[in-house]
Design an enzyme around this catalytic site. Sequence first.
Site, PDB file in Angstrom:
ATOM      1  N   THR A  12       0.882  -1.217  -0.190  1.00  0.00           N
ATOM      2  CA  THR A  12       0.076   0.017   0.120  1.00  0.00           C
ATOM      3  C   THR A  12       0.994   1.374  -0.110  1.00  0.00           C
ATOM      4  OG1 THR A  12      -1.733  -1.113   0.988  1.00  0.00           O
ATOM      5  CG2 THR A  12      -1.691   1.370   1.400  1.00  0.00           C
ATOM      6  N   SER A  55       1.795  -7.455  -0.637  1.00  0.00           N
ATOM      7  CA  SER A  55       2.552  -8.570   0.052  1.00  0.00           C
ATOM      8  C   SER A  55       1.686  -9.907   0.188  1.00  0.00           C
ATOM      9  CB  SER A  55       2.701  -8.018   1.663  1.00  0.00           C
ATOM     10  OG  SER A  55       1.451  -7.988   2.361  1.00  0.00           O
ATOM     11  N   THR A  88       1.784  -4.628   4.208  1.00  0.00           N
ATOM     12  CA  THR A  88       1.663  -4.766   5.579  1.00  0.00           C
ATOM     13  C   THR A  88       1.108  -6.172   6.193  1.00  0.00           C
ATOM     14  OG1 THR A  88      -0.331  -3.700   5.690  1.00  0.00           O
ATOM     15  CG2 THR A  88       1.404  -2.454   6.339  1.00  0.00           C
ATOM     16  N   ASP A  89       0.446  -6.791   4.867  1.00  0.00           N
ATOM     17  CA  ASP A  89      -0.311  -7.944   5.444  1.00  0.00           C
ATOM     18  C   ASP A  89       0.627  -9.253   5.739  1.00  0.00           C
ATOM     19  OD1 ASP A  89      -2.483  -6.892   4.645  1.00  0.00           O
ATOM     20  OD2 ASP A  89      -2.915  -8.088   2.442  1.00  0.00           O
TER      21      ASP A  89
HETATM   22  N1  ASP Z   1      -2.881  -5.675   1.142  1.00  0.00           N
HETATM   23  C1  ASP Z   1      -1.730  -4.620   1.378  1.00  0.00           C
HETATM   24  C2  ASP Z   1      -0.577  -5.451   1.273  1.00  0.00           C
HETATM   25  O1  ASP Z   1      -0.311  -6.163   2.058  1.00  0.00           O
HETATM   26  C3  ASP Z   1      -1.834  -4.001   2.514  1.00  0.00           C
HETATM   27  C4  ASP Z   1      -0.393  -2.970   2.730  1.00  0.00           C
HETATM   28  O2  ASP Z   1       0.254  -2.917   2.298  1.00  0.00           O
HETATM   29  O3  ASP Z   1      -0.823  -2.356   3.918  1.00  0.00           O
HETATM   30  O4  ASP Z   1       0.383  -5.276   0.135  1.00  0.00           O
END
Ligand code: ASP
Length: 323
Positions: A12, A55, A88-89
Amino acid sequence: MKKIVVILTGGTISMYEDANSKSVKPHLSNPLLDKADEMEKMADIIFETPFNLPSPHITPKEMLQIKKIIDRYLEKGGVDGFVITHGTDTLEETAYFLNLTIETEVPIIITGAMRSSNEIGTDGFYNFLTSIRTAVHDQAKSKGVLVVLNDEIHTAKNVTKTHTSNLSTFQSPQYGPIGIVTKKEIVFHYHPKLESKLPIKELTKRVELVKAYAGMDASFFYYLSQMNIDGLVIEALGQGNLPPMCLPGVKALLDKKIPIVLVSRCFNGIVEDIYAYEGGGVQLKQMGIIFSNGLNGQKARIKLQIALEKTNDLKKIESWFHE
Ligand code: ASP
């Protein structure tokens, strides 16, 4: 000025929101690169962009790719820190993988964002800048891989994503952050206890992860025993117990010499052989299951994958899970 290698991997923090549909998607030009001037006031920055992935698309292949970039710079020398941006995932899995496999005192910081680059209140560029500030800080050395988001500094071992959308999603249950970032300072409260490093060149082992639930039976374990797996992590109930109906399937796996590591589906506390009823921890330990001391399921899975690259000696593996 200190020299920092920035490794942009996607997530993200590198995405944009579509104003009409409100959906968030990757973009060819990375928004973080637009702000390069501002970052270059803080450090001499070298950019690496090995891939641009959300991710959930990250696999051990990409984790190794990031590790190899870092190893290459460490071998050459002259680098003062690394900042990795990541979705973040699965950020905690990549962070823990790097933490276990890279031996260095040079700070390695990993960060991400909950709101993409053009959303109101985006945290991406802010988290990125605080990560660079942390990476150039002398006290960030020798602390293992650190996760910096939302003005907090967490260890790769303890941090986990706890909220689907809130900016304060990254928490270290039971332990808290090891430091904070303020406008003027970076303050470390404690020095983390570091685990043994397990340097590896490849990640070839297949380790699965299953979560126990009330009424679970042996079918899934029988199914796994027919698959070509090298190890299994079970998120058990409470202090480390399983429904008794699971036991024949668990035994089928152990009979095939497939190592099983037990963690708890509770996110605080550790598993122990306390309960002596059928399926309780006492019986599970006697059967030969390895008890972990506080890792969550996804991190225990990463650790077992790495450990199995090094050895098949269950006693040795068990000792690593007690660190
Ligand atoms: N779905 C996104 C990822 O993990 C969430 C993020 O980056 O915060 O790429």
